[in-house]
Design an enzyme around this catalytic site. Structure first.
Site, PDB file in Angstrom:
ATOM      1  N   ASP A  14       0.840  -1.201   0.000  1.00  0.00           N
ATOM      2  CA  ASP A  14       0.000   0.000   0.000  1.00  0.00           C
ATOM      3  C   ASP A  14       0.875   1.251   0.000  1.00  0.00           C
ATOM      4  O   ASP A  14       0.946   1.978   1.001  1.00  0.00           O
ATOM      5  CB  ASP A  14      -0.935  -0.007   1.216  1.00  0.00           C
ATOM      6  N   LYS A  36       0.636  -8.240  -2.060  1.00  0.00           N
ATOM      7  CA  LYS A  36      -0.759  -7.840  -2.279  1.00  0.00           C
ATOM      8  C   LYS A  36      -0.818  -6.450  -2.912  1.00  0.00           C
ATOM      9  O   LYS A  36      -0.250  -5.487  -2.383  1.00  0.00           O
ATOM     10  CB  LYS A  36      -1.524  -7.832  -0.948  1.00  0.00           C
ATOM     11  N   ASP A  63      -6.103  -7.468  -4.581  1.00  0.00           N
ATOM     12  CA  ASP A  63      -7.130  -7.225  -3.558  1.00  0.00           C
ATOM     13  C   ASP A  63      -7.979  -6.020  -3.956  1.00  0.00           C
ATOM     14  O   ASP A  63      -7.824  -4.926  -3.426  1.00  0.00           O
ATOM     15  CB  ASP A  63      -6.425  -6.999  -2.208  1.00  0.00           C
ATOM     16  N   LEU A  64      -8.871  -6.245  -4.922  1.00  0.00           N
ATOM     17  CA  LEU A  64      -9.741  -5.150  -5.378  1.00  0.00           C
ATOM     18  C   LEU A  64     -11.164  -5.305  -4.835  1.00  0.00           C
ATOM     19  O   LEU A  64     -12.034  -4.485  -5.130  1.00  0.00           O
ATOM     20  CB  LEU A  64      -9.736  -5.074  -6.913  1.00  0.00           C
ATOM     21  N   LYS A  65     -11.399  -6.354  -4.094  1.00  0.00           N
ATOM     22  CA  LYS A  65     -12.682  -6.567  -3.391  1.00  0.00           C
ATOM     23  C   LYS A  65     -13.871  -6.299  -4.306  1.00  0.00           C
ATOM     24  O   LYS A  65     -14.705  -5.423  -4.045  1.00  0.00           O
ATOM     25  CB  LYS A  65     -12.762  -5.689  -2.133  1.00  0.00           C
ATOM     26  N   PHE A  66     -13.979  -7.094  -5.364  1.00  0.00           N
ATOM     27  CA  PHE A  66     -15.074  -6.903  -6.323  1.00  0.00           C
ATOM     28  C   PHE A  66     -16.436  -7.048  -5.644  1.00  0.00           C
ATOM     29  O   PHE A  66     -16.664  -7.975  -4.856  1.00  0.00           O
ATOM     30  CB  PHE A  66     -14.978  -7.930  -7.455  1.00  0.00           C
ATOM     31  N   ASP A  68     -20.267  -6.167  -7.285  1.00  0.00           N
ATOM     32  CA  ASP A  68     -21.062  -5.518  -8.343  1.00  0.00           C
ATOM     33  C   ASP A  68     -22.084  -6.539  -8.827  1.00  0.00           C
ATOM     34  O   ASP A  68     -22.232  -7.597  -8.215  1.00  0.00           O
ATOM     35  CB  ASP A  68     -20.099  -5.069  -9.470  1.00  0.00           C
ATOM     36  N   PRO A  70     -23.555  -9.653 -10.947  1.00  0.00           N
ATOM     37  CA  PRO A  70     -22.818 -10.882 -11.269  1.00  0.00           C
ATOM     38  C   PRO A  70     -22.040 -10.818 -12.590  1.00  0.00           C
ATOM     39  O   PRO A  70     -20.877 -11.238 -12.664  1.00  0.00           O
ATOM     40  CB  PRO A  70     -23.922 -11.951 -11.323  1.00  0.00           C
ATOM     41  N   THR A  72     -20.780  -8.278 -14.235  1.00  0.00           N
ATOM     42  CA  THR A  72     -19.605  -7.401 -14.159  1.00  0.00           C
ATOM     43  C   THR A  72     -18.487  -8.058 -13.357  1.00  0.00           C
ATOM     44  O   THR A  72     -17.320  -8.028 -13.753  1.00  0.00           O
ATOM     45  CB  THR A  72     -20.005  -6.051 -13.524  1.00  0.00           C
ATOM     46  N   THR A 127     -11.491  -5.962   8.742  1.00  0.00           N
ATOM     47  CA  THR A 127     -10.811  -5.929  10.046  1.00  0.00           C
ATOM     48  C   THR A 127     -10.812  -4.524  10.648  1.00  0.00           C
ATOM     49  O   THR A 127     -10.478  -4.348  11.822  1.00  0.00           O
ATOM     50  CB  THR A 127      -9.361  -6.433   9.903  1.00  0.00           C
ATOM     51  N   ARG A 180      -0.826  -7.037  13.837  1.00  0.00           N
ATOM     52  CA  ARG A 180      -0.040  -6.013  14.518  1.00  0.00           C
ATOM     53  C   ARG A 180       0.892  -6.672  15.533  1.00  0.00           C
ATOM     54  O   ARG A 180       0.423  -7.292  16.486  1.00  0.00           O
ATOM     55  CB  ARG A 180      -0.968  -5.023  15.252  1.00  0.00           C
ATOM     56  N   ARG A 210       1.282  -1.835   7.070  1.00  0.00           N
ATOM     57  CA  ARG A 210       2.002  -0.756   7.745  1.00  0.00           C
ATOM     58  C   ARG A 210       3.084  -1.177   8.734  1.00  0.00           C
ATOM     59  O   ARG A 210       4.122  -0.504   8.809  1.00  0.00           O
ATOM     60  CB  ARG A 210       0.990   0.212   8.381  1.00  0.00           C
TER      61      ARG A 210
HETATM   62  O1  C5P Z   1      -1.437  -1.714   6.920  1.00  0.00           O
HETATM   63  P1  C5P Z   1      -2.256  -2.915   7.328  1.00  0.00           P
HETATM   64  O2  C5P Z   1      -1.421  -4.044   7.877  1.00  0.00           O
HETATM   65  O3  C5P Z   1      -3.433  -2.557   8.189  1.00  0.00           O
HETATM   66  O4  C5P Z   1      -2.834  -3.443   5.930  1.00  0.00           O
HETATM   67  C1  C5P Z   1      -3.819  -4.428   5.822  1.00  0.00           C
HETATM   68  C2  C5P Z   1      -4.143  -4.638   4.385  1.00  0.00           C
HETATM   69  O5  C5P Z   1      -5.129  -5.662   4.290  1.00  0.00           O
HETATM   70  C3  C5P Z   1      -4.702  -3.433   3.666  1.00  0.00           C
HETATM   71  O6  C5P Z   1      -4.184  -3.455   2.343  1.00  0.00           O
HETATM   72  C4  C5P Z   1      -6.199  -3.653   3.620  1.00  0.00           C
HETATM   73  O7  C5P Z   1      -6.778  -3.114   2.477  1.00  0.00           O
HETATM   74  C5  C5P Z   1      -6.275  -5.172   3.597  1.00  0.00           C
HETATM   75  N1  C5P Z   1      -7.482  -5.778   4.157  1.00  0.00           N
HETATM   76  C6  C5P Z   1      -7.898  -5.543   5.454  1.00  0.00           C
HETATM   77  N2  C5P Z   1      -9.043  -6.127   5.929  1.00  0.00           N
HETATM   78  C7  C5P Z   1      -9.756  -6.949   5.147  1.00  0.00           C
HETATM   79  C8  C5P Z   1      -9.328  -7.219   3.841  1.00  0.00           C
HETATM   80  C9  C5P Z   1      -8.170  -6.612   3.377  1.00  0.00           C
HETATM   81  O8  C5P Z   1      -7.218  -4.823   6.192  1.00  0.00           O
HETATM   82  N3  C5P Z   1     -10.825  -7.579   5.607  1.00  0.00           N
END
Ligand code: C5P
Length: 245
Positions: A14, A36, A63-66, A68, A70, A72, A127, A180, A210
């Site tokens: 990211d 990712k 990870d574009l989380k489609f 829309d 069906p 598309t 999350t 984390r 992060r």
């Molecule tokens: O920076 P961090 O560790 O929080 O990044 C988590 C990554 O996982 C981000 O790219 C976020 O878009 C992705 N993600 C998420 N929760 C989800 C699905 C994907 O945090 N349920």
């Protein structure tokens, strides 16, 4: 064992620009096997960023989380298969018809191109969602739906991973973001856990952004996560029975 765990830690790339992404990947070298790519880089650079990551010898989790209609989503999934990504996401909230259309499109397109079908992963509850008494039940019912619609697995927090594993069984892929290390800032993430806890709960893959991207030394941050998991797990991640390579 270390090489097994390396294949299960996914870096969320990211970052805002492709040259920074390339520099980071050069620094990381072969320490991780799956990267990712999310909407930030993909919106700016499109397939070029997928090609850049694949050219480094790493697999891509798109990870574009489609979410829309069906037709598309099925067509977007076909495009993702053409990019040779290893994994991709779609929202389980899109419902049965959308999920089934996506699964069928992935199978058909992979067969047509004679390539490996990407793993289709259903997003359950983000999350970053604070969660409530009903969150676990929601995650489980969405995981069941994903499985019934022939998706390969789901994305959930480590806090629900053990319950999903019990309900959906061994071969179902569980990916957990919101990772984390004890000392790291949670930021916008709410349902967080350490890497060790996520794997202990049954996650097949963890996603870390992060805590690596913002570390003074991203390579050391990766090493610390790998070492921490190896110390706790013994040979747990050396076993081939997790259903994934
Ligand atoms: O920076 P961090 O560790 O929080 O990044 C988590 C990554 O996982 C981000 O790219 C976020 O878009 C992705 N993600 C998420 N929760 C989800 C699905 C994907 O945090 N349920």
């Amino acid at each position: 064992m270390r090489s097994n765990i390396k294949g299960k830690i996914i870096l969320a790339l990211d970052v805002p620009d492709i040259s920074g992404a390339r520099r980071l990947l050069n620094r990381i070298g072969n320490r991780l096997k799956i990267i990712k790519i999310g909407p930030v880089l993909f919106t700016a650079y499109g397939p070029k960023v997928v090609e850049m990551v694949r050219a480094k010898g790493t697999d891509v989790f798109l990870d574009l989380k489609f979410h829309d209609i069906p037709n598309t989503v099925a067509n977007a999934v076909r495009q993702a298969v053409r990019l040779r990504v290893k994994m991709l996401t779609l929202h389980t909230e899109g419902g049965e018809e959308m999920l089934k259309a996506a699964a069928e499109a992935a199978r058909q397109e992979a067969a047509r191109l004679k390539v490996k079908k990407p793993l289709l992963l259903g997003i359950t509850v983000l999350t970053s969602d604070q969660g409530s008494a009903g969150t676990r039940a929601t995650v489980i019912s969405r995981a069941r739906l994903a499985k019934d619609c022939r998706l390969d697995g789901i994305v959930c927090s480590a806090l629900e991973a053990a319950a999903v594993r019990r309900v959906c069984g061994k071969g179902f892929v569980i990916v957990t973001p919101g990772i984390r290390p004890g000392s790291a800032e949670a930021g916008d993430q709410k349902r967080v856990a350490t890497a060790e806890a996520a794997f202990a709960a049954g996650a097949d893959y963890i996603v870390v952004g992060r805590p690596i991207l913002e570390a003074q030394d991203p390579v050391a941050a990766i090493q610390n996560i790998i070492e921490g998991c190896c110390n706790v797990t013994g040979d747990r991640y050396g076993r081939p029975d997790q259903g994934i390579a």
